[in-house]
Scaffold this active site. Structure first.
Site, PDB file in Angstrom:
ATOM      1  N   LYS A   1      19.358   7.818  -5.941  1.00  0.00           N
ATOM      2  CA  LYS A   1      19.413   6.356  -6.121  1.00  0.00           C
ATOM      3  C   LYS A   1      20.640   5.995  -6.947  1.00  0.00           C
ATOM      4  O   LYS A   1      20.569   5.682  -8.138  1.00  0.00           O
ATOM      5  CB  LYS A   1      18.129   5.845  -6.791  1.00  0.00           C
ATOM      6  CG  LYS A   1      17.900   4.371  -6.575  1.00  0.00           C
ATOM      7  CD  LYS A   1      16.541   3.915  -7.071  1.00  0.00           C
ATOM      8  CE  LYS A   1      16.513   3.774  -8.573  1.00  0.00           C
ATOM      9  NZ  LYS A   1      15.299   3.063  -9.035  1.00  0.00           N
TER      10      LYS A   1
ATOM     11  N   GLY B   1       9.988   4.000  -2.794  1.00  0.00           N
ATOM     12  CA  GLY B   1      10.559   3.008  -3.675  1.00  0.00           C
ATOM     13  C   GLY B   1      12.055   3.120  -3.872  1.00  0.00           C
ATOM     14  O   GLY B   1      12.757   2.108  -3.924  1.00  0.00           O
TER      15      GLY B   1
ATOM     16  N   LEU C   1      14.324   4.355  -1.768  1.00  0.00           N
ATOM     17  CA  LEU C   1      14.995   3.888  -0.549  1.00  0.00           C
ATOM     18  C   LEU C   1      14.962   2.362  -0.469  1.00  0.00           C
ATOM     19  O   LEU C   1      15.955   1.719  -0.107  1.00  0.00           O
ATOM     20  CB  LEU C   1      14.317   4.521   0.667  1.00  0.00           C
ATOM     21  CG  LEU C   1      14.882   4.309   2.080  1.00  0.00           C
ATOM     22  CD1 LEU C   1      14.554   2.966   2.671  1.00  0.00           C
ATOM     23  CD2 LEU C   1      16.377   4.573   2.116  1.00  0.00           C
TER      24      LEU C   1
ATOM     25  N   THR D   1       6.297   3.441   2.391  1.00  0.00           N
ATOM     26  CA  THR D   1       5.564   4.552   3.001  1.00  0.00           C
ATOM     27  C   THR D   1       4.885   5.445   1.966  1.00  0.00           C
ATOM     28  O   THR D   1       4.344   6.485   2.322  1.00  0.00           O
ATOM     29  CB  THR D   1       6.521   5.412   3.851  1.00  0.00           C
ATOM     30  OG1 THR D   1       7.581   5.889   3.016  1.00  0.00           O
ATOM     31  CG2 THR D   1       7.090   4.605   5.004  1.00  0.00           C
TER      32      THR D   1
ATOM     33  N   LYS E   1      12.955  -7.209  -7.319  1.00  0.00           N
ATOM     34  CA  LYS E   1      13.982  -6.430  -8.021  1.00  0.00           C
ATOM     35  C   LYS E   1      14.471  -5.268  -7.157  1.00  0.00           C
ATOM     36  O   LYS E   1      13.689  -4.614  -6.470  1.00  0.00           O
ATOM     37  CB  LYS E   1      13.444  -5.888  -9.346  1.00  0.00           C
ATOM     38  CG  LYS E   1      13.202  -6.967 -10.373  1.00  0.00           C
ATOM     39  CD  LYS E   1      13.210  -6.439 -11.792  1.00  0.00           C
ATOM     40  CE  LYS E   1      12.053  -5.551 -12.104  1.00  0.00           C
ATOM     41  NZ  LYS E   1      11.967  -5.241 -13.556  1.00  0.00           N
TER      42      LYS E   1
END
Length: 519
Positions: A217, A246, A248, A270, A283
């Site tokens: 991330k 989360g 992705l 997912t 966010k």
């Protein structure tokens, strides 16, 4: 026109100059009002002409700026006082955008008092300084509306369910392509089904596959997605799909916010954690490595940017391993502790069985319990986030578990997931609340037992005095000058405190040693 000539003939020369200086639309509206009141007698064919002009002038007000063509517009000035400087402000709405654009004048008055002693006398001098300024103020309330859709269990990738295609928007006939960014792990398990779904709909699907771990991330991932959106030539109002966990979804949200200064995107979470947390708010963010400090900061670069919609199908959860399911419960338990004793009791009674079954139906859990847990979690999150989407209010109970966890997650080499770190933080805050007398020892023991039953860690070898105090200092920076650390006062109730000291943290760390932690 004959009517205009008649009006001119009835006006003195001194008034005529003022009349002709007015905008045509204003003159037309004034004459129309006079005709309607019966004060002026003109041929009927002319009155209809002026009515039409008045109607066109009204409809010319820019609707996108928030003005209305069927209600009277208030053009009166208003007064206010600047909260920062104390300046007196006069605001005058502009006619073409009276709800959004204002001309202003600011007057600031400052007084300075100087005291000087001269021999036997004291001289007091008061100096008053008045400064004025002028300019314009633009006001626009951004409309935010997005649906969080619960999809019938296990049907999202079924071609008979149109929800995923419908979520990608309405396009001209013959526009038969779509774009999706997919988590690499999700692509391994569901990639073929996702692509086949669009094949059966007669749609060509272009995909980008990205790693969706916390270590991935980073801004580079956003750049990669932006490159692929450019190559695909995504249209300005064309939603793209983001399918994954989360991290992705965070990457996709950042890219959507930046591409063409904002394009719509659809979240398809997912994982359990993403379903109850990352998917429902606005966010987005990535972790950022500062070139000056050489430190990596969690979610330091991000945006508030809403999805066009969210599609939640809990059937994805069953493909997660046990640890990932437990990880999702970290965020659910957080919500229970600060907002809902009912949710806490559901976790207390059924959480362990749902971890084992990975949210699938099982003999130990009554029908509907798993859905109820997800529904309650999402509803609580939306209730807390909805009135405060841009976090103008910084005392937020949903920040529970997010003070110490940030640094725990960023320790180099640490093997801890987000929901696990939130839970360690959460139990540490339970101990802090106990030492302050907010809760009893029985409440601490009850919370600890539920955390253990959910297979969540309650401590970390990295949670030590220096990290704990640095977390408080980071909280002061992030929460604008105050710690604002949520602590529970009972199960389902909480307050924010801003006066935690290093000694208090050390006492809590010592108290943590009295529990048999499973890390």
């Amino acid at each position: 026109s004959e009517t205009d000539m008649a009006v001119r003939a009835s006006l003195p020369a001194s008034v005529l100059d003022t009349w002709t200086a007015l905008p045509e639309s204003v003159r037309a509206a004034l004459v129309s009002a006079e005709i309607a009141s019966g004060s002026v007698s003109l041929p009927s064919t002319r009155s209809s002409t002026y009515s039409a002009v008045s109607s066109r002038a009204s409809s010319a007000s820019p609707s996108e700026a928030g003005s209305s063509s069927d209600t009277a517009v208030d053009l009166s000035e208003r007064q206010e006082e600047c909260e920062v400087t104390g300046a007196k402000v006069t605001l005058r709405p502009l006619e073409r955008a009276p709800k959004n654009v204002f001309e202003f004048e600011k007057t600031t008055t400052k007084e300075e008092v100087a005291v000087k002693k001269q021999s036997s006398a004291t001289v007091i001098t008061t100096t008053k300084t008045v400064t004025t300024g002028r300019g314009w103020r633009n006001i626009f309330t951004l409309p935010i509306s997005y649906d969080v859709n619960m999809v019938p269990h296990g049907t999202l990738l079924d071609a008979s369910n149109p929800q995923m295609l419908d979520a990608t928007g309405v396009h001209p006939e013959g526009y038969d392509r779509r774009f999706a960014v997919i988590d690499a792990e999700v692509d391994k398990m569901y990639g073929d089904k996702i692509r086949q779904y669009f094949v059966e709909k007669g749609i060509e699907l272009t995909t980008t596959v990205l790693n969706g771990g916390e270590a991935d991330k980073r801004p580079d991932a956003v750049d990669k997605l932006l490159d692929d959106l450019c190559a695909y030539k995504l249209r300005r109002r064309e939603p793209f799909l983001a399918i994954g966990g989360g991290c992705l979804l965070d990457i996709a949200g950042m890219a959507a916010c930046l591409y063409r200064r904002g394009v719509p995107f659809v979240r398809v979470p997912t994982t359990l954690l993403a379903i109850v947390d990352a998917s429902v708010g606005v966010k987005n963010g990535v972790d950022y490595c500062c070139g000056i400090t050489d430190e990596t900061y969690k979610n330091r670069v991000g945006s508030f940017y809403a999805p066009s919609s969210c599609l939640l199908d809990p059937a994805f959860i069953v493909t997660q391993d046990r640890r990932n399911v437990a990880n999702g419960f970290g965020e659910i338990l957080k919500l229970a502790l600060v907002r809902s004793s009912d949710l806490f009791e559901l976790l207390e009674a059924h959480g362990a069985a749902l971890v084992e079954s990975r949210f699938a139906a099982n003999d130990s859990t009554p029908a509907g319990v798993s859905d109820r847990i997800i529904d309650l979690s999402i509803q609580i999150m939306l209730e807390e986030l909805g009135p405060n989407l841009w976090e103008t209010k910084l005392d937020r109970c949903v920040d529970y578990g997010h003070t110490f966890s940030k640094l725990l997650e960023m320790v180099p080499g640490a093997d801890i997931m987000h929901g696990e770190a939130v839970n360690v933080d959460g139990f540490f805050c339970v101990v802090l609340a106990y030492l302050r007398g907010f809760i009893t020892k029985d409440v601490v023991d009850r919370v600890f037992a539920v955390m253990q039953s959910l297979s969540l860690p309650t401590n970390s070898p990295d949670l030590e005095s220096k990290l704990a105090w640095q977390s408080c200092k980071d909280a002061i920076e992030h929460r604008h000058g105050e710690q604002r650390i949520p602590l529970i006062t009972d199960i389902g109730e909480s307050i924010c405190v801003s006066d935690i000291t290093p000694d208090e943290l050390d006492r809590a760390l010592e108290e943590m040693k009295n529990y048999d932690h499973k890390m």
